[in-house]
Design an enzyme around this catalytic site. Sequence first.
Site, PDB file in Angstrom:
ATOM      1  CG  HIS A 191      -6.208   1.619   5.509  1.00 50.45           C
ATOM      2  ND1 HIS A 191      -5.811   2.932   6.448  1.00 50.45           N
ATOM      3  CD2 HIS A 191      -5.212   1.152   5.311  1.00 50.45           C
ATOM      4  CE1 HIS A 191      -4.508   2.935   6.586  1.00 50.45           C
ATOM      5  NE2 HIS A 191      -3.376   1.896   6.099  1.00 50.45           N
TER       6      HIS A 191
ATOM      7  CE  LYS B  22      -0.014   3.575   4.459  1.00 49.96           C
ATOM      8  NZ  LYS B  22      -0.294   3.488   5.923  1.00 49.96           N
TER       9      LYS B  22
ATOM     10  N   GLY C 213       2.067   2.017  11.148  1.00 54.16           N
ATOM     11  CA  GLY C 213       2.770   3.795  10.443  1.00 54.16           C
ATOM     12  C   GLY C 213       3.863   4.236  11.965  1.00 54.16           C
TER      13      GLY C 213
ATOM     14  CD  GLU D  55      -3.205   5.405   6.567  1.00 56.24           C
ATOM     15  OE1 GLU D  55      -3.075   5.159   5.013  1.00 56.24           O
ATOM     16  OE2 GLU D  55      -2.200   4.843   7.524  1.00 56.24           O
TER      17      GLU D  55
ATOM     18  CB  SER E  19       5.057  -1.449  12.297  1.00 62.41           C
ATOM     19  OG  SER E  19       4.359   0.308  12.254  1.00 62.41           O
TER      20      SER E  19
ATOM     21  CD  GLU F   2      -3.745  -2.784   7.167  1.00 58.48           C
ATOM     22  OE1 GLU F   2      -2.604  -2.507   6.332  1.00 58.48           O
ATOM     23  OE2 GLU F   2      -4.854  -2.063   6.576  1.00 58.48           O
TER      24      GLU F   2
ATOM     25  CG  ASN G  74      -1.610   0.986   0.948  1.00 58.34           C
ATOM     26  OD1 ASN G  74      -1.710   1.932   0.323  1.00 58.34           O
ATOM     27  ND2 ASN G  74      -3.065   1.302   2.778  1.00 58.34           N
TER      28      ASN G  74
HETATM   29  P1  PGA Z   1       2.674   0.758   7.751  1.00 59.39           P
HETATM   30  O1  PGA Z   1       0.493   0.737   6.597  1.00 59.39           O
HETATM   31  O2  PGA Z   1       2.863  -1.251   7.280  1.00 59.39           O
HETATM   32  O3  PGA Z   1       3.435   1.864   7.138  1.00 59.39           O
HETATM   33  O4  PGA Z   1       2.220   0.530   8.805  1.00 59.39           O
HETATM   34  C1  PGA Z   1       0.244  -0.780   6.992  1.00 59.39           C
HETATM   35  C2  PGA Z   1      -1.088   0.406   6.360  1.00 59.39           C
HETATM   36  O5  PGA Z   1      -1.903   0.782   6.693  1.00 59.39           O
HETATM   37  O6  PGA Z   1      -1.526  -0.446   5.184  1.00 59.39           O
END
Ligand code: PGA
Length: 315
Positions: free
Chosen positions: A155, A73, A231, A157, A271, A225, A71
């Site tokens: 997701h 982003k 993140g 976010e 992460s 997640e 992803n």
């Molecule tokens: P990250 O994001 O690996 O940067 O923690 C994962 C995600 O949001 O799918």
Amino acid sequence: MAMLSTSLSGPKSATSYCAPEFSGLRRLCPNSNNVNGNSHSQSFLLFCSPRKPLKSVVAMAGTGTFFVGGNWKCNGTKESITKLVSDLNSAKLESDVDVVVAPPFVYIDQVKSSLNGRIEIAAQNSWVSKGGAFTGEISVEQLKDTGCKWVILGHSERRHVIGEDNQFIGKKAVYALGQGLGVIACIGELLEEREAGKTFDVCYQQLKAFADAVPTWDNIVIAYEPVWAIGTGVVATPVQAQEVHVAVRDWLKNNVSAEVASKTRIIYGGSVNGGNCAELAKQEDIDGFLVGGASLKGPEFATIVNSVTTKKVAA
Ligand code: PGA
């Protein structure tokens, strides 16, 4: 590797819980009456663990192919994406893994025309219905037109920054599936929800919204997640991740069907990186990963894809 020490603190009746029967490598457990949720705890894995040491087996509870998504982003430029695609094209990826990447919308065309066919394209979001007068949105039809095969929905976010709710996300899933896109359906709890012992409740509510909406699970991958891991560099421990993945699979078995529980890939995100993927991948109910930051580096993403090999060695 940073890991969060907070553990689940839900359910008090762990001893009454036992993971029910499954296909795959999971051991049968006779005491499976308490099935609807509030009976898990950190200790149940220890109490009725089906994970005996196994020799030379693929340690996978589900029957689906390992799945790894990148992803990207809201990251990248034409230039950085050219380099990333080139790295991905030259990476050696294990053959028995489904691999997808989700570039920002404006770069999908660039990626589609330069990435080799080994990796499929996912969108990071899609509009809830047919396109039209919806300023700033991207329709499923447009995504298909640019070669997308998958879309990430729900997701954290989108849920917590943009404000999408369970029902809206469920509707998006229905529309995308109906048009033939696969859906990477994200679920996961906030830190305060975990600390309040609500991890399973939150995940089950999010799952239920998908289950109530979709007519079929054939084309859905579930991404667990935990929001506190996304993140942050604070990855769930393998035990923490496995615990929720088992619960998700059990929820599917009890609320959808045993077949769907077995076939649906449940991938972990938050992460994940080249250093922690192997230990996570060894967990029986972790069927792959959704990767953010580390998917922006081709060689590291390849390492994560290839962590499937750790499932094939003796547990
Ligand atoms: P990250 O994001 O690996 O940067 O923690 C994962 C995600 O949001 O799918």
